[in-house]
Scaffold this motif. Sequence first.
Motif, short mmCIF file in Angstrom:
data_model
loop_
_atom_site.label_atom_id
_atom_site.label_comp_id
_atom_site.label_asym_id
_atom_site.label_seq_id
_atom_site.Cartn_x
_atom_site.Cartn_y
_atom_site.Cartn_z
N UNK A 142 -14.22 -28.62 -8.09
CA UNK A 142 -13.32 -27.72 -7.38
C UNK A 142 -12.72 -26.75 -8.40
N UNK A 143 -12.87 -25.46 -8.14
CA UNK A 143 -12.26 -24.43 -8.97
C UNK A 143 -11.28 -23.64 -8.12
N UNK A 144 -10.08 -23.45 -8.64
CA UNK A 144 -9.06 -22.68 -7.94
C UNK A 144 -9.11 -21.25 -8.45
N UNK A 145 -9.24 -20.30 -7.54
CA UNK A 145 -9.30 -18.89 -7.92
C UNK A 145 -8.20 -18.13 -7.20
N UNK A 146 -7.54 -17.28 -7.94
CA UNK A 146 -6.49 -16.44 -7.37
C UNK A 146 -7.14 -15.15 -6.87
N UNK A 147 -7.03 -14.88 -5.58
CA UNK A 147 -7.63 -13.67 -5.01
C UNK A 147 -6.59 -12.55 -4.86
N UNK A 148 -5.37 -12.92 -4.62
CA UNK A 148 -4.24 -11.99 -4.61
C UNK A 148 -3.09 -12.68 -5.34
N UNK A 149 -2.07 -11.97 -5.63
CA UNK A 149 -0.97 -12.58 -6.38
C UNK A 149 -0.37 -13.79 -5.70
N UNK A 150 -0.41 -13.83 -4.38
CA UNK A 150 0.17 -14.96 -3.67
C UNK A 150 -0.86 -15.83 -2.95
N UNK A 151 -2.14 -15.53 -3.14
CA UNK A 151 -3.19 -16.28 -2.42
C UNK A 151 -4.20 -16.83 -3.42
N UNK A 152 -4.44 -18.14 -3.30
CA UNK A 152 -5.49 -18.78 -4.10
C UNK A 152 -6.45 -19.46 -3.15
#
Length: 143
Positions: free
Chosen positions: A83-93
């Motif tokens: 599982x990799x966590x990626x930030x797509x927007x400043x408040x959304x991962x």
Amino acid sequence: MSIKASTREEAFRFLDRKKVLKENREYSERAGYPTYFPYGDSSIDYRVTDLGCRIEVVRDGEAQNIWILDEEPKSVTMTIGLIETKKVLSSITINEVKELTYENVVGFVYEALDDGKPGIIYHIKDGTTVSFHVNEIAYTLMK
């Protein structure tokens, strides 16, 4: 430290000089491997598990392996979904799964890693290992 034995019988002769180790069938069925305790009593903090290519000995919470040399370990290909966590927007991962494939895996154990957190350690046929925290693993596939 790595302990090696020529045969499974040699390892058990070394471990069970007084001939007190007995298989605990209920524990073995749950573990999926033959597991032995002194007199078969699982309340004693000393356990010997026959994992095929190695014998795992756990005493006082410390694990040690005795590797069996004469038996060629069965190896499999394992694909591990991490599982990799990626930030797509400043408040959304979002979480994505990245697959890693390892050839010649001869076994794996669930135990605390160096940082004390639970993990899975995969043993490769060449003697190397790879480990991951359990909360990083989405799935494990064996081929």
